[in-house]
Structure formats: C-alpha cells, structure tokens
Design a protein around this motif. Structure first.
Motif, short mmCIF file in Angstrom:
data_model
loop_
_atom_site.label_atom_id
_atom_site.label_comp_id
_atom_site.label_asym_id
_atom_site.label_seq_id
_atom_site.Cartn_x
_atom_site.Cartn_y
_atom_site.Cartn_z
N SER A 34 2.18 -8.41 -4.63
CA SER A 34 1.14 -7.52 -4.13
C SER A 34 -0.21 -8.01 -4.63
N THR A 35 -1.22 -7.71 -3.85
CA THR A 35 -2.58 -8.08 -4.23
C THR A 35 -3.25 -7.03 -5.10
N GLU A 36 -2.69 -5.81 -5.14
CA GLU A 36 -3.31 -4.73 -5.89
C GLU A 36 -2.81 -4.66 -7.32
N PHE A 37 -1.68 -5.25 -7.60
CA PHE A 37 -1.17 -5.24 -8.97
C PHE A 37 -0.37 -6.51 -9.20
N SER A 38 -0.26 -6.88 -10.46
CA SER A 38 0.47 -8.08 -10.85
C SER A 38 1.70 -7.70 -11.67
N ASN A 97 2.56 -0.48 -2.97
CA ASN A 97 1.30 -0.13 -3.62
C ASN A 97 1.22 1.37 -3.91
N ASP A 121 0.68 -6.12 -14.85
CA ASP A 121 0.34 -4.70 -14.71
C ASP A 121 1.59 -3.83 -14.68
N ASP A 171 5.98 1.02 1.13
CA ASP A 171 4.63 0.92 0.58
C ASP A 171 4.72 0.77 -0.94
N ASN A 229 1.47 5.17 -11.78
CA ASN A 229 0.29 5.06 -12.65
C ASN A 229 -0.29 6.44 -12.98
N TYR A 282 3.32 2.12 -6.93
CA TYR A 282 2.62 1.78 -8.17
C TYR A 282 1.57 2.84 -8.52
N GLN A 283 0.84 3.33 -7.52
CA GLN A 283 -0.17 4.35 -7.78
C GLN A 283 0.46 5.65 -8.28
#
Length: 933
Positions: A917-921, A875, A924, A873, A882, A878-879
């Motif tokens: 990923s679609t949630e971050f580039s 994403n 980012d 996962d 973050n 990344y969370q």
C-alpha cells in the motif's frame, strides 16, 4: 679582698640543699640567671609562688623564663587553667553554653515527668491487657506459697560440726521439700472457651503519644492473631486499636479478618471508612471488590478492580480476581429465557397479526450504574430476587394492600394508583468506587460578592485536593479579587490558610497557591513586606514557581531593593523567557544599578539560582518528549477526574438525602448538576426519573428513561420506570411492552407482574371505549424455553436476527452503532459487521465503542476486518486499527483477551503486513501491532 670580689663570690651558685628552705639571697635576679641546676630552680620557683617572702610577679616570670630555657618540659612550668566564666568567653560562646544547659534541663524535667507518669500508664495498660492469646490451659502462679516460704523458712537447725553432718539425711530432706511444694500449689485449671477480650478501651485520660503507642501495640497483637488464623481474636484486637486511635491500617486489617470470617456487611463498612479517609487506597478497593464479588454485585467489583489496575497494572491479585468476575459475567450472559407475545385474531379482520420476539437477557446480571448492592433495602422496590408474601405487613412492595387496581389510573391518587417505592439511592459508593463523602454547600452556587449580579458563579467548584469548605473560601477570595475587593479577598485567603493548617491535609501545591494569591492582595494594597513573606513561603513549598517569584520581585522593586528584585526577575526569565514584564524590569533595574554601584555593579549582586531544566517552561515547550506529554496528560486527566468525582459524589449524596426526605424537587436539581459533570451516568437518569414520577412529570421521566436505555439497553429499572411514565401518559401499549421486558429479564419482579395485569385491563377498557361494537382480542403470554426459531415482527427493533435487512448499516450515534454491532455479533454475521465498519468513519469508532467495548467485541471486529474488509479496502482496515486502540479502557480489555482471540488478532496483522500500500508501510504495521500484541 675588695667589696666587688666579695659580692661576686657570694652570688656564685654553690652546693645547694634540696631539702631545706631556700635562702632569701637566692631569690635574686643574678642568682637565678647564673643558676644552671634545674631541680633547684624548680624549688626557687615554688618558693616564689608560695608568697612566703612576698609576691614578685616579674621575678616569678623571670624564673619561669630561665627554667623554660633549661628544661622546657619541666613539671614546674605546668599551670592549671582557670575556671571559665562569662568574662573569659565571648558573648556568642557563653550564650550557646547557656542555651545547651537550659535545653538539657528541660529534657531532664520531661524525662522525669514521663518516668513518673509511666507507672500510672503501665497500671492502666495492665488492667486492660487481655489473657494470653488462645491459651487453653493455664496454671496460676502461687505467689502466696512463695512468699510464705520466704517469710517462714524451715526451723530445722543446720549441722554445725562434721559429726552432725554425718547424721544429716539428704533424701528425707528432699522428699520433705517436694511434698511441701506439691501441697501448696493449687490444681491447674482448664480454660476451654475463647478468651473474652474487651473491644473498647477507655483512653480519654491518656495523651496522644500514649494513645498511638497503645493502638499500635493492639494492632500488632491483631496481626499476630491473624497470622495464627485466629480471625475472631484478630477482629477484637483491631477493634481495640480503633477504639484508642482510629487508623487506615487498622480498618484495612479488620476488613481482611472479617472477609476471612465471611462477615461481608462489616467488611464493607470498614472498606468504606478507609476510602473516606483515603479515596484511592488500593488495599481497600481490592477488598471491597472481594466483598462485592461474594455479595453478587459483579459490576461494582469490576469497577473497583479496574481502578486498582489503573494505578497498579502489575497487581496480580486484582488481575486474577477481575478474570474470575469476567468469567462469571460470561456465564450469566449464556443464560436467559425468551417470551413470545402473540395477538390472536378472533373476529377483527382489520388488525394484522404481529409477533414480537424478545432477545435473550441476563436475569442475574446487575443492572445499571446505580448501587445494585446485595442488601434487600438497597436493591429497592422492584428488584426483589424472590417473591415475598403480601398482606402481613412484611415491609415488601405493596404490603399495605393486595387489592387489584381497576378503573381509571388517575382516579386513585399517585400513592395508590401504582407502587414505585422510594428506593435507597444513597449508598456509600458510586460507580467509580470513590466513597469520599465531602460536605458542601447545599445551594451549589452563589451570587458574586462584588455586586455583579448579572451572572452566577459556582463557589463550590473543587480546588485541587482542598476540602469543600476551603475550596469555597478560595473561590470567594478569587471572586473578590476579580471585583477589586482586595482586603476582603485577603481575609478569605487567610481563613483558607488557617483552615488548611488545622485540617492537617497534605497538599503543598494548594497551599502554595493560597500563599501566592494572598501575596497578590498584599501587593495590591501596597503591603510589600507581607507580600515578600508570603511569596517566600510559597517558594519554600514549590520552588521556582513563576507567579510568587514575579510578585516578590515587584515587591522588592517597590521597596527599592533592586539587587534582590534583579535576581528574582532573572530567575523568572530562566523559567519562562516569554515574560515581557520581566524583560522590561531587568532593563530598567540594570540602569539603576549602574548609576548606583558603578561599572562593578554585578559583583555586588546576590547569587542568581540556577533553575533546573525540569522547571524551565520554555524548554519544556520546545521539545517535549512523548513520555513527558503522556505523563502530563495522565496527571491532568487524573486531577480532573478526581475533582469531578468529588463534586459528583457530593451532589449525588445530597440528591439521595433529598429523596429519603421526600423532597423530590430539590433532588431533581442535584441530579441535574450531577449530569452536567457526568452526562453518561445511567444511575443518575434513573434516579431523576423516579423523582419525576413522584412529581407526576411523566414526560420528563420518560425522557430520562430513554437516555438511560441508550447508555444501558438492558437496564431493568429504566424499563420499569418508563413503563410507569407511559402509564401516566395513558400509553398502555408502550407500558405493557416495557413491563414485559422487565419480566423477561427477571420473572420474579412482583411489581411488574401486578402492573402488567392492571395495564392489560386498562388497555382492554381503552380499546373497548374506542370501538365498543367490536370485541377485542386477548393477548396470551407464553414462555418459550430453549432457543427455538421464531419469526420476528417486521421492523422490530428487538429482533435478534443478524441478516443485513434488520441491521442498521448507517448508524448516527453510539446507541445505534451498538445495536447494529450487537445484532451482527449475536448472529455471528461477520459480513454485516464488515459492512457496518465500512460505512463508519474510522475517527468515530472509539466514540461509538466507548460503552460497548469488551474482549468478545474486539475479537469479532478483528475477524470481520480480516475475513471481509481486508481484501476490499486494506487502507480502511489500517485506519480502523489505528483508531481502535485509542478507545477508553482498551488496554484493560486487551489484557483480558483469551488465547484464541489473540491468535485472530495476530493473524490479521500478518495479513495486513503482506499487503502493498502507498498509505502505510510494513514498518507502520509493525509499530501498530506493538500496541495490540
């Protein structure tokens, strides 16, 4: 010849005599007008001015005018200016001259008085001046021989002619002079010992400027001695300076010299005095950290260094010292022993065999947030580093009696049934490093002054940088104003302003608020003139302050001074356009000014000041920059932390004083107030637990110890005091477990050894009473050296195995999360750590890690995210990243990471940037990496 012709002939200028006297007939208008001889006209003018023939002002003026036409540069036309008098000058010019003369006269008198006093001052200084610094030998001046030679010159007659000069022998005369000089001078004396410098100087008869001058002079001597590596002499000079006029610089310098001499206790005292005067003095914090390091108190040293780095992140000395302390802590963490407690079955088949394996502990690491400083008295009763012989009254724990405790525990009273010495919790420092001891009201809260007895208000709440007495006056004034007692509130504010002036503190913001509040009282009482004066003083301290401007405008309007009121209202609207009262007042005053002054009313207004952008609140609220928001948040956090720190320190000090006096119930109240300010302060829980033990409130003591262990799972004092609480509750099994934990951390704790022996006897007796027919099992305690594998007991919370079966993957609070993370990290089980992170919401990660964050933990989390969770996962990874960097003290931990740990972090971000990923580039990820790398 006719009469007219004769007269004209007589008036014609003829050849004149410049040397004789001017004839009377030449002193005539016609003659002067026709005369063209400048030299003779000058002689006539001098004769007219002399008054020998009479005073004729008009004739003199006529002669001067005629002469000026012929020769404007004539010397006779020059006049001396008369002496200026009061009549010849204006009143303002004459007053200025008189004031300057009076000022010059006063300065002259002062200079004369200072010159007269200088002789006495120099004599006093010379009497107290010590010998030359480190002078090993000195030759005293032979003043007597010099004066003797001057008084008794040689009686040899000087040669008087050339023949006697030929007989004069120069060599014999020189030898005679050399012999007299050698005989008259005393032999040189050798001073082998260090100079005896007086450390105290009696300066009671000197004025304050003289004291400051001499104190700075002595401090400069100490600096010179310090640079010459003469540290003992430097300490003496600094002590002299402090005895004359105490200063922060002298205390700081003396502390540094004492550190060089390895006088740790004295250096600590000087650092504490500096921090009492300036709570955030960076030099004092750095030097106190150095003293803590050499005294073995690494935790307090690290706290001081972190405070220094918060204010000065680029301080290389603090960074290096913090790295050394962290490395020593790591060395301490690698050491440890393990203890196995086994139950041996004999004849009882009903009890299952249990094994409990204790985790490695840190025997030399300072425990808890209390002051575990180096002095034996402050370490307390159960934290002795070495065993002390008892029975001789040495003052150690249980020095009164060596008898073993048998029988029922409650039968001997609270003072003999067990020994929990009243430890000295009142150290000058606290966990945050602030040592400012602020006196305050012991009650802590008071009834409202306005008769509203339904609620209690804390009148001792801190107010900015004001000391507690002034803060209390301000709070009382606020309460009285709220209740409508404006006259009483005005008196409180006036006392606070007077106290501020007498205390000499420097906080313009707080003084501005006091003036503004008193102006509000004046406005309520209808005293508009005094209100205007206080508002003006507040605006001088803090220009473009909104409330003083608004109150002054209202006062001007009440006095019908509409032009000034209009200017203040317009200034308020420049600061904040949302003030509706200012809009309404501007419209109302505009109509009045139009009726009063007509269409040209704007031309008669005073100049409206231009408010800078930095003071315009509505503009700041529209588009605040990130830097402004960060600076505002940091300032608010620092102010709140400073106020809470001052209040916390005061309450803690008061609680400690109550403990010293044996007033444990009052101490409980103070510690409870402390926990309201800092609920995560472990030392306060252990201190309050001690008070509960003295009061025999064992349930509350156990609860406080549990709370302390949630904050610091290895707190030795919390384990010991929970053991005493369990003993009071007759839970001997839990008591034995806690005492074994204490001995596992520090085998030298004698109190724990004795208590364990007593509790073991009590446990056997209780088991025998419950089942007298069956013999009980013995519990041998064996100490296992090394890192042997041991089978842990099922469901054991202290198990150090890292398999997923013993790790709680669904933590509900920071304590459970820290236990699970520590177990996974101890067994190097990155897969279990990844599962733990997968089940943890990213937004709760900073809260869970707030008390467990260090460099190794961050590196372990990075490895778990990279090796296991990134593929499953990305994403979630990344969370987590973050939110992880928002953890408290993350920037300090990031600064102390090692090279390999930084490499793991860089590798994680490289792998994350390669993921689609679609949630971050990728951008980012790059921005997030800049906060880590």
């Amino acid at each position: 010849m006719s009469a007219d012709a004769f007269s004209s002939h007589q008036n014609q200028p003829t050849t004149v005599d410049y040397t004789g006297k001017v004839p009377v007939e030449h002193l005539d208008y016609d003659y002067i007008e026709k005369c063209k001889d400048v030299k003779y006209l000058e002689k006539i003018l001098r004769a007219l001015r002399s008054g020998e023939e009479g005073i004729y002002p008009h004739l003199i003026q006529f002669c001067e005018t005629h002469l000026e036409k012929l020769d404007p540069r004539s010397r006779a036309l020059r006049k001396e200016n008369p002496v200026a008098t009061a009549a010849s000058l204006s009143h303002e010019e004459w007053s200025q001259i008189v004031d300057e003369l009076n000022t010059w006269q006063e300065e002259t008198k002062k200079n004369e008085a200072s010159l007269r006093h200088q002789l006495t001052f120099d004599d006093l200084v010379n009497e107290n001046i010590p010998p030359v610094r480190r002078s090993n030998s000195f030759v005293p001046l032979s003043q007597n021989s010099i004066t003797k030679d001057r008084k008794n010159p040689t009686k040899r007659a000087l040669p008087r002619d050339y023949r006697e000069w030929d007989k004069f022998n120069v060599e014999n005369e020189c030898e005679l002079i050399d012999g007299n000089t050698a005989n008259n001078d005393p032999p040189a004396s050798l001073n082998t010992g260090p100079p005896q410098i007086k450390t105290n100087v009696d300066a009671s008869s000197w004025s304050q400027p003289e004291k400051l001058l001499l104190a700075n002079r002595e401090k400069d001597k100490g600096n010179e001695a310090f640079r010459a590596n003469e540290y003992e002499e430097a300490v003496a000079y600094y002590s002299r300076s402090l005895s004359i006029a105490p200063s922060v610089a002298a205390y700081n310098n003396r502390a540094q010299a004492e550190i060089k001499l390895k006088q740790w206790d004295k250096a600590m005292e000087d650092c504490q005095k500096v921090l009492e005067l300036e709570p955030r003095n960076m030099k004092a914090l750095l030097r106190r950290a150095t003293v803590y390091k050499h005294m073995g108190n690494f935790q307090m040293a690290a706290e001081d260094l972190r405070m220094v780095l918060m204010e000065e992140p680029q301080n290389t000395a603090a960074t290096q010292l913090l790295c050394q302390i962290e490395s020593k802590n790591k060395e301490c963490q690698r050491e440890g022993k393990k203890i196995i407690i086994q139950e041996v079955e004999e004849e009882d088949d009903s009890m299952n065999e249990e094994e409990q394996t204790a985790c490695p502990v840190q025997p030399s690491q300072p425990v808890g947030g209390e002051e575990s400083s180096a002095t034996p008295d402050e370490r307390g009763d159960m934290g002795n580093a070495q065993k002390k012989p008892h029975g001789r009254g040495d003052g150690g724990p249980h020095s009164e009696s060596n008898n073993s405790h048998h029988g029922h525990w409650r039968s001997k009273g609270s003072s003999d049934k067990y020994k929990v010495s009243q430890e000295k919790v009142a150290n000058g420092s606290n966990k945050r490093g602030s040592t400012a001891s602020v006196p305050g009201d012991q009650s802590g809260s008071s009834k409202p002054a306005g008769g509203n007895t339904g609620e209690t208000v804390n009148l001792d709440a801190p107010c900015g940088a004001l000391p507690p007495p002034l803060s209390r006056l301000k709070n009382e004034g606020n309460l009285l104003f709220k209740n409508g007692q404006f006259a009483d509130a005005l008196g409180k504010y006036s006392e606070a302003i007077q106290g501020y002036t007498e205390s000499g503190i420097d906080s313009p913001d707080d003084l501005c608020v006091l003036y503004s509040n008193r102006a509000a009282c004046y406005l309520k009482d209808g005293n508009s003139q005094e209100c205007i004066q206080d508002c003006t003083r507040a605006l001088e301290l803090q220009p473009f302050s909104l409330k003083p401007l608004l109150r002054r405008a209202m006062a001007y309007e009440s006095l019908e001074r509409y032009r000034k009121a209009y200017v203040d209202y317009k200034t308020v609207l420049q600061i904040d356009m949302s003030v509706q009262a200012a809009h309404d007042s501007v419209n109302r005053i505009t109509r009045m000014l139009i009726e009063q002054d007509g269409p040209d009313w704007r031309e008669q207004l005073p100049e409206i000041p231009l408010v800078p952008l930095s003071a315009q609140q509505h503009r700041r609220e529209e588009l605040p920059s990130a830097e402004v928001l960060q600076a505002r948040a940091e300032k608010a956090a620092r102010d709140a932390e400073r106020r809470a720190e001052v209040r916390f320190t005061t309450l803690k000090q008061e609680g400690n004083e109550f403990v010293k006096k044996g007033q444990h119930q009052d101490a409980v109240g103070k510690y409870t107030e402390c926990l309201k300010l800092k609920p995560d302060e472990c030392a306060i829980y252990t201190n309050r637990a001690l008070c509960y033990l003295k009061l025999e409130r064992f349930t509350e003591a156990k609860q406080d110890c549990d709370a302390a262990l949630k904050l610091e799972p290895t707190n030795k004092k919390a384990f010991y005091r929970r053991a005493m609480a369990n003993k009071g509750l007759k839970d001997y099994v839990a008591c034995s477990s806690d005492l074994q934990e204490v001995l596992q951390q520090d085998p030298n704790v004698q109190e724990a050894e004795k208590e364990l022996e007593e509790v073991t006897v009590l446990l056997r007796q209780s088991l025998a009473d419950s089942s007298p027919a069956k013999p009980r099992k013995t519990v041998p305690i064996t100490e296992v050296e090394g890192d042997e594998d041991m089978t842990p007991a099922p469901n054991s919370e202290s198990s150090c195995r890292g398999d997923n079966s013993t790790i709680n993957l669904q933590p509900t609070n920071a304590y459970e999360f820290g236990q699970s993370l520590s177990a996974a990290r101890f067994s190097r089980n990155t897969a279990a750590c990844a599962e733990l992170l997968a089940s943890t919401p990213p937004e709760t990660l900073p809260e869970f890690l707030s008390t467990h964050l260090d460099g190794h933990t961050v590196s372990f989390i990075m490895q778990a995210l990279d090796s296991h969770l990134l593929e499953k996962d990305p994403n979630l990874v990344y969370q987590h990243l973050n939110h992880l960097h928002t953890t408290h003290r993350f920037s300090v931990v990031l600064m102390l990471l090692e090279k390999d740990e930084r490499r793991h972090m860089t590798q994680l971000f490289e792998h994350l940037s390669a993921v689609e990923s679609t949630e971050f580039s990728k951008n980012d990820v790059q921005n997030l990496a800049n906060k880590y790398i």
